[in-house]
Scaffold this active site. Structure first.
Site, PDB file in Angstrom:
ATOM      1  N   HIS A   1      -3.147  -5.533   1.416  1.00 33.12           N
ATOM      2  CA  HIS A   1      -2.554  -5.729   2.741  1.00 33.12           C
ATOM      3  C   HIS A   1      -2.525  -7.197   3.182  1.00 33.12           C
ATOM      4  O   HIS A   1      -3.373  -7.620   3.964  1.00 33.12           O
ATOM      5  CB  HIS A   1      -3.344  -4.932   3.785  1.00 33.12           C
ATOM      6  CG  HIS A   1      -3.254  -3.457   3.608  1.00 33.12           C
ATOM      7  ND1 HIS A   1      -2.219  -2.716   4.129  1.00 33.12           N
ATOM      8  CD2 HIS A   1      -4.061  -2.587   2.963  1.00 33.12           C
ATOM      9  CE1 HIS A   1      -2.395  -1.445   3.811  1.00 33.12           C
ATOM     10  NE2 HIS A   1      -3.500  -1.333   3.098  1.00 33.12           N
TER      11      HIS A   1
ATOM     12  N   CYS B   1       0.820  -1.213   0.000  1.00 37.63           N
ATOM     13  CA  CYS B   1       0.000   0.000   0.000  1.00 37.63           C
ATOM     14  C   CYS B   1       0.861   1.273   0.000  1.00 37.63           C
ATOM     15  O   CYS B   1       1.426   1.614  -1.020  1.00 37.63           O
ATOM     16  CB  CYS B   1      -0.978  -0.035   1.168  1.00 37.63           C
ATOM     17  SG  CYS B   1      -2.336   1.131   0.985  1.00 37.63           S
TER      18      CYS B   1
ATOM     19  N   GLU C   1      -0.697  -8.412   5.332  1.00 37.04           N
ATOM     20  CA  GLU C   1      -0.430  -8.445   6.782  1.00 37.04           C
ATOM     21  C   GLU C   1      -1.716  -8.366   7.607  1.00 37.04           C
ATOM     22  O   GLU C   1      -1.691  -8.599   8.807  1.00 37.04           O
ATOM     23  CB  GLU C   1       0.535  -7.309   7.169  1.00 37.04           C
ATOM     24  CG  GLU C   1      -0.066  -5.911   7.267  1.00 37.04           C
ATOM     25  CD  GLU C   1      -0.299  -5.212   5.920  1.00 37.04           C
ATOM     26  OE1 GLU C   1      -0.172  -5.881   4.867  1.00 37.04           O
ATOM     27  OE2 GLU C   1      -0.631  -4.013   5.935  1.00 37.04           O
TER      28      GLU C   1
END
Lengths: 291, 195
Positions: free
Chosen positions: B171, B78, B173
């Site tokens: 994302h 991002c 994560e």
């Protein structure tokens, strides 16, 4: 609002972590805030210190003014609606605000009910003074929590009180036996599933920022050391002598909150801080609005 | 040791995920946090304007840029993608400029435009993608054949690999899926370094 939208809204707050959200009243101030390193801005007509000084009923800002700020910056733009004011929240959603703050800084529109935030697609941040209040707001659909430090005072004492209270209540909940959680939910007046989440994860299910009374880099570092995941700064910046410099210093203090040497150099020559007022000197206690 | 840029944003999430799959990490908040030897660098989600400013003002730019240019594997998500891009739509200032792509910031609009999708990232099938006020890649700098396009969603490029850099608009994560982070660890071991 479907669950995935709520998840995305909580995740936007995760992206703001380690950052500073600044109150701004004009596009010019918004640009100064963005250039100083704000991770988001809160668009409002008057900053809390002026709301306090002006007295009277304080409402949602003019959407045209908020749109002006949305045009001026590329970072997320937040705005406040009154506690319980469903229509103000709908208006803010209609102009595609990135986050709504259902805020005690404005005059409450409803003295019993908060907004059912699960009915909205845009995310909400709400204030909380203790764990029960935080979990009640989350049950209503808030996807981010902040302390309810007394806004517009430049006095950090309430934000400290709220952050310590929430953190110590989380610790004591985490230390309980599982069969004690039913009673804990009853005492806190919150849903059992949220109590179980905090017990298991030792943290709130959403991001928790500090807000209210932050005026210096040291204030911001203090709140981060006490467990805040980021900081809102309201009157503290644009009521000070050199807003751009102070804003940039607070941003760096949040990143390096555990480095006293850096904090010392960041605190040098910032010009005049906002004039503070003590909690004993103020007539309206905003933190008591909406429980 | 993997250095995770920790000036602002979702760095804890990357740290948790990398530690879960056995990597050692250090959070980079200022110049003195950067160890002399780095096996990998993670550029995290957050606000790219804030991160770019702090990287420069906290004195980390030159050292990180040197590591990236010297071939240290980089995982960027991002805002991290924006920091790597060598061109940003609307003439915004770039940061490292090491990835030959043009990105558009906030390309899907405001938070109401945030969305999820499932797609293949190169050889990794059915990966959950979470786009939060996300950018996308408008184009690969012309004449560059070394950029591997890993994902296209709704006609937009959202993930690429170029030499030592793997960058995406979404994302990983924030999910429980560790496959992209494992891929990053493999890039590191292929780079003949020891974790």
């Amino acid at each position: 609002m479907n669950n995935d939208r709520y998840q995305l809204n909580k995740e936007l707050a995760q992206m703001l972590k380690g950052g500073v959200i600044m109150d701004v009243t004009t596009p010019e101030q918004a640009v100064i805030a963005q250039e100083a390193g704000a991770c988001a801005v809160m668009a409002l007509e008057r900053i809390p210190a002026d709301i306090r000084a002006a007295g009277g009923v304080s409402r949602m800002s003019d959407p045209a003014m908020i749109k002006g700020i949305q045009k001026a910056v590329s970072i997320p733009v937040m705005a406040k609606c009154r506690i319980g004011h469903i229509a103000e929240a709908q208006i803010l959603q209609a102009i595609e605000i990135d986050y709504i703050d259902e805020s005690e800084v404005l005059t409450p529109a409803d003295d019993v009910y908060h907004i059912d935030k699960t009915r909205f697609d845009v995310p909400f941040v709400c204030g909380a003074r203790d764990l029960g209040e935080a979990l009640r707001r989350i049950a209503e659909g808030a996807s981010m929590i902040r302390t309810k430090g007394e806004p517009g005072t430049g006095d950090i004492v309430q934000a400290v009180r709220h952050m310590r209270k929430i953190q110590s209540e989380i610790s004591s909940l985490a230390a309980k036996r599982e069969d004690e959680l039913f009673e804990a939910a009853k005492q806190l007046q919150v849903p059992l599933d949220l109590v179980r989440y905090v017990h298991e994860n030792k943290k709130l299910p959403v991001v928790n920022f500090a807000a209210g009374g932050v005026a210096t880099p040291a204030d911001a570092a203090l709140m981060m050391q006490l467990g805040a995941e980021g900081v809102f700064v309201g009157s503290g910046i644009f009521k000070s002598g050199d807003p751009a410099k102070r804003a940039a210093a607070i941003v760096k203090a949040v990143t390096n909150y555990n480095d006293p040497e850096m904090l010392a150099s960041l605190s040098e020559n910032l010009g005049e801080a906002m004039v503070g007022i003590n909690e004993q000197e103020i007539a309206i206690i905003m933190e008591e609005r909406g429980q | 040791m993997i250095g995770i840029l920790a000036v602002q944003g979702a760095f804890e999430e990357h740290k948790n995920m990398l530690e879960k799959i056995g990597a050692r990490c250090v959070l980079l908040r200022k110049l003195s946090d950067i160890p002399p030897e780095l096996d990998g660098i993670v550029l995290v989600g957050g606000e790219s304007t804030v991160q770019r400013k702090l990287i420069k003002e906290l004195g980390m730019f030159d050292v990180l840029k040197k590591h990236i240019d010297s071939g240290v594997p980089v995982l960027a998500t991002c805002a991290g993608l924006i920091l790597l891009a060598d061109e940003i739509s609307g003439n915004e200032d770039t940061c490292f400029g090491s990835l030959p792509v043009r990105v558009r910031r906030n390309a899907y609009g405001r938070q109401l435009g945030s969305f999820t999708a499932i797609g293949d990232i190169g050889d990794i099938k059915n990966f959950p993608m979470r786009f939060i006020r996300a950018p996308y890649i408008e184009s690969v700098t012309s004449g560059n054949n070394d950029v591997d396009i890993l994902n296209v969603t709704d006609g937009k490029i959202t993930a690429v690999r170029y030499k030592n850099q793997i960058a995406m608009a979404f994302h990983p994560e924030l999910t429980n899926d560790t496959r992209l982070h494992e891929e990053f660890l493999q890039m590191i071991s292929r780079n003949n370094r020891i974790l």
